[in-house]
Design a protein around this motif. Structure first.
Motif, PDB file in Angstrom:
ATOM      1  N   SER A  33       0.977  -0.744  -0.076  1.00 48.40           N
ATOM      2  CA  SER A  33       0.610   0.404   0.321  1.00 48.40           C
ATOM      3  C   SER A  33       1.096   1.442   0.082  1.00 48.40           C
ATOM      4  CB  SER A  33      -0.855  -0.155   1.424  1.00 48.40           C
ATOM      5  OG  SER A  33       0.093   0.650   2.329  1.00 48.40           O
ATOM      6  N   CYS A  34       0.196   2.270  -0.349  1.00 52.22           N
ATOM      7  CA  CYS A  34       0.871   3.589  -0.371  1.00 52.22           C
ATOM      8  C   CYS A  34       1.153   3.933   1.617  1.00 52.22           C
ATOM      9  CB  CYS A  34       0.203   4.783  -0.549  1.00 52.22           C
ATOM     10  SG  CYS A  34      -0.067   4.263  -2.456  1.00 52.22           S
ATOM     11  N   ALA A  35       0.527   3.920   2.222  1.00 49.37           N
ATOM     12  CA  ALA A  35       1.373   3.680   3.505  1.00 49.37           C
ATOM     13  C   ALA A  35       2.774   2.861   3.647  1.00 49.37           C
ATOM     14  CB  ALA A  35       0.351   3.566   4.821  1.00 49.37           C
ATOM     15  N   SER A  36       3.320   3.528   4.506  1.00 47.96           N
ATOM     16  CA  SER A  36       4.551   2.384   5.088  1.00 47.96           C
ATOM     17  C   SER A  36       4.486   1.663   5.830  1.00 47.96           C
ATOM     18  CB  SER A  36       5.537   3.196   5.096  1.00 47.96           C
ATOM     19  OG  SER A  36       5.471   4.014   5.374  1.00 47.96           O
ATOM     20  N   ILE A  82     -11.077  -4.789   1.298  1.00 47.97           N
ATOM     21  CA  ILE A  82     -10.980  -3.288   0.090  1.00 47.97           C
ATOM     22  C   ILE A  82      -9.326  -3.032  -0.619  1.00 47.97           C
ATOM     23  CG2 ILE A  82     -10.607  -1.252   0.314  1.00 47.97           C
ATOM     24  CD1 ILE A  82     -12.560  -1.291   2.362  1.00 47.97           C
ATOM     25  N   ALA A  83      -9.406  -3.558  -1.722  1.00 43.01           N
ATOM     26  CA  ALA A  83      -7.942  -3.005  -2.754  1.00 43.01           C
ATOM     27  C   ALA A  83      -8.885  -2.182  -3.167  1.00 43.01           C
ATOM     28  CB  ALA A  83      -8.179  -4.505  -4.006  1.00 43.01           C
ATOM     29  N   THR A  88      -4.491  -5.417  -2.010  1.00 41.47           N
ATOM     30  CA  THR A  88      -4.543  -4.329  -0.782  1.00 41.47           C
ATOM     31  C   THR A  88      -5.000  -2.778  -0.864  1.00 41.47           C
ATOM     32  OG1 THR A  88      -3.647  -4.418   1.436  1.00 41.47           O
ATOM     33  CG2 THR A  88      -2.261  -4.572  -0.118  1.00 41.47           C
ATOM     34  N   SER A  89      -5.032  -2.242   0.533  1.00 44.22           N
ATOM     35  CA  SER A  89      -4.679  -0.802   0.146  1.00 44.22           C
ATOM     36  C   SER A  89      -4.430  -0.089   1.813  1.00 44.22           C
ATOM     37  CB  SER A  89      -6.508  -0.517   0.429  1.00 44.22           C
ATOM     38  OG  SER A  89      -8.029  -0.638   1.244  1.00 44.22           O
ATOM     39  N   CYS A  90      -4.909   0.802   1.766  1.00 43.36           N
ATOM     40  CA  CYS A  90      -4.552   1.004   3.698  1.00 43.36           C
ATOM     41  C   CYS A  90      -5.616   0.586   4.222  1.00 43.36           C
ATOM     42  CB  CYS A  90      -3.864   2.899   3.134  1.00 43.36           C
ATOM     43  SG  CYS A  90      -3.231   3.381   2.358  1.00 43.36           S
TER      44      CYS A  90
END
Length: 108
Positions: A33-36, A82-83, A88-90
């Motif tokens: 995801s964009c969040a690390s 939720i993708a 995946t996603s945050c």
């Protein structure tokens, strides 16, 4: 709502609270995801605070605000699967972090 439903709801809340230590802080390294990373604070089975490191600021702040005060199991139920970009996603990563916290708490 009948008396039985109220009792079942109360039992479920007690069960959920036993799944996670009364007070817990989690730092979860995300994947895909964009969040690390996600920082989560839980108190008595309720999400007190969530902070996403990196990611889309508006979306991650919105997710954090929406889950504040929510039972951990309810957040997992709503967010898991939720993708976004890929599978995946945050929000999905938050659900995975909460599930890991539950399983770690049960193992100890």
């Amino acid at each position: 709502m009948g008396v039985g439903a109220t009792t079942n709801t109360a039992r479920q809340r007690i069960h959920n609270q036993k799944e996670i230590d009364p007070q817990m802080k989690i730092s979860y390294k995300t994947s895909g995801s964009c969040a690390s990373r996600i920082e989560i604070e839980i108190d008595n089975g309720l999400i007190v605070d969530t902070t996403f490191v990196d990611g889309c600021a508006g979306n991650t702040k919105a997710v954090a605000a929406l889950v504040r005060g929510m039972e951990v199991s309810e957040a997992v139920r709503r967010l898991k699967g939720i993708a976004c970009q890929g599978d995946t996603s945050c929000p999905d990563q938050l659900a995975q972090a909460l599930e890991k916290a539950q399983s770690d708490a049960l193992a100890s």
